[in-house]
Design a protein around this motif. Sequence first.
Motif, PDB file in Angstrom:
ATOM      1  N   ARG A 103       0.823  -1.206   0.000  1.00  0.00           N
ATOM      2  CA  ARG A 103       0.000   0.000   0.000  1.00  0.00           C
ATOM      3  C   ARG A 103       0.864   1.264   0.000  1.00  0.00           C
ATOM      4  N   SER A 118       1.271   4.128  -3.016  1.00  0.00           N
ATOM      5  CA  SER A 118       0.990   5.550  -2.756  1.00  0.00           C
ATOM      6  C   SER A 118       1.953   6.453  -3.508  1.00  0.00           C
ATOM      7  N   SER A 142      -2.934   3.112  10.304  1.00  0.00           N
ATOM      8  CA  SER A 142      -3.572   4.380   9.942  1.00  0.00           C
ATOM      9  C   SER A 142      -2.649   5.240   9.090  1.00  0.00           C
ATOM     10  N   ARG A 180      -2.557   4.185   5.386  1.00  0.00           N
ATOM     11  CA  ARG A 180      -3.779   4.547   4.664  1.00  0.00           C
ATOM     12  C   ARG A 180      -3.848   6.051   4.402  1.00  0.00           C
ATOM     13  N   SER A 181      -3.298   6.825   5.318  1.00  0.00           N
ATOM     14  CA  SER A 181      -3.297   8.278   5.104  1.00  0.00           C
ATOM     15  C   SER A 181      -2.394   8.668   3.943  1.00  0.00           C
ATOM     16  N   GLN A 214      -2.168   7.240   1.134  1.00  0.00           N
ATOM     17  CA  GLN A 214      -2.872   7.086  -0.133  1.00  0.00           C
ATOM     18  C   GLN A 214      -3.546   8.389  -0.559  1.00  0.00           C
ATOM     19  N   ASN A 215      -4.062   9.108   0.415  1.00  0.00           N
ATOM     20  CA  ASN A 215      -4.739  10.377   0.118  1.00  0.00           C
ATOM     21  C   ASN A 215      -3.797  11.567   0.176  1.00  0.00           C
ATOM     22  N   ASN A 216      -2.727  11.436   0.947  1.00  0.00           N
ATOM     23  CA  ASN A 216      -1.807  12.560   1.114  1.00  0.00           C
ATOM     24  C   ASN A 216      -0.365  12.059   1.198  1.00  0.00           C
TER      25      ASN A 216
END
Length: 251
Positions: free
Chosen positions: A33, A37, A84, A87-88, A90-92
């Motif tokens: 993941r 990213s 966490s 996963r963050s 991926q957006n930032n």
Amino acid sequence: MKTNQVIEVALKAGEILLTGGAEIYRVEDTVIRICKSYNVEAECFVLPTGIFITVMDSEGNPISIVRRIRKRTVNLEKVEKINSFSRSLQNNPLSYREAMTGINSIMGLEGYSYALKLLVAGITPFVYALLFKGTAKEACASFLIGIVIYAIKEKITRAGVFEFFEYFISGLAAGILSVLTIKLYPLADLYRIIIASIIILLPGLAITNAIKDALYGDIVSSMFRLTEAVFVAAAVGVGVALALTIGLRWI
């Protein structure tokens, strides 16, 4: 971010997860993941003793990294925070410096205080003694024994002795202290105290992760964890048995 920097970030995150007690599938998913990213395609293979990552650089050349894992503990707070964090990204997506700062801050978490760990190590046997229909005195004895064997195990851990020796000595201490309790209070149930006291030594997380790894198809890792759990239980059992063999002769 450069490819080698992406690998370093992903590898560090995977190492924290694996040493913190995470399942194999979670470690592999997190590593992949993080790489995705930053638009880096990666293959990841994880065992309880190592992490293997292979990616393709900008020129199409494969880059493989191996990280040996020698010590595994239980720190679910770090597992949750790395989960966490990945996963963050991926957006930032963060810069290399920011990502490493975030990971290092998670790695540096000290967790609960030693005094609180001792208290919980005593409360757990206390509750189990009552659950096994023990008396208040048996529960109090289990409380004290739980604290003592946890303190002993922590000192041996810090000394760097191999893992199974820690559990053997802890089991031996639990047996000796339980026998001493019976010597001082003959009406107490020896075996109830022992069972309640060694609850904190049982490899519950290892067994749970072994089952989850098997369900996700990671059979090698599952067998490794199950074997480790069996050896831990055997080390505790041998320690207790030795204490009883010696101690019961003079009760």
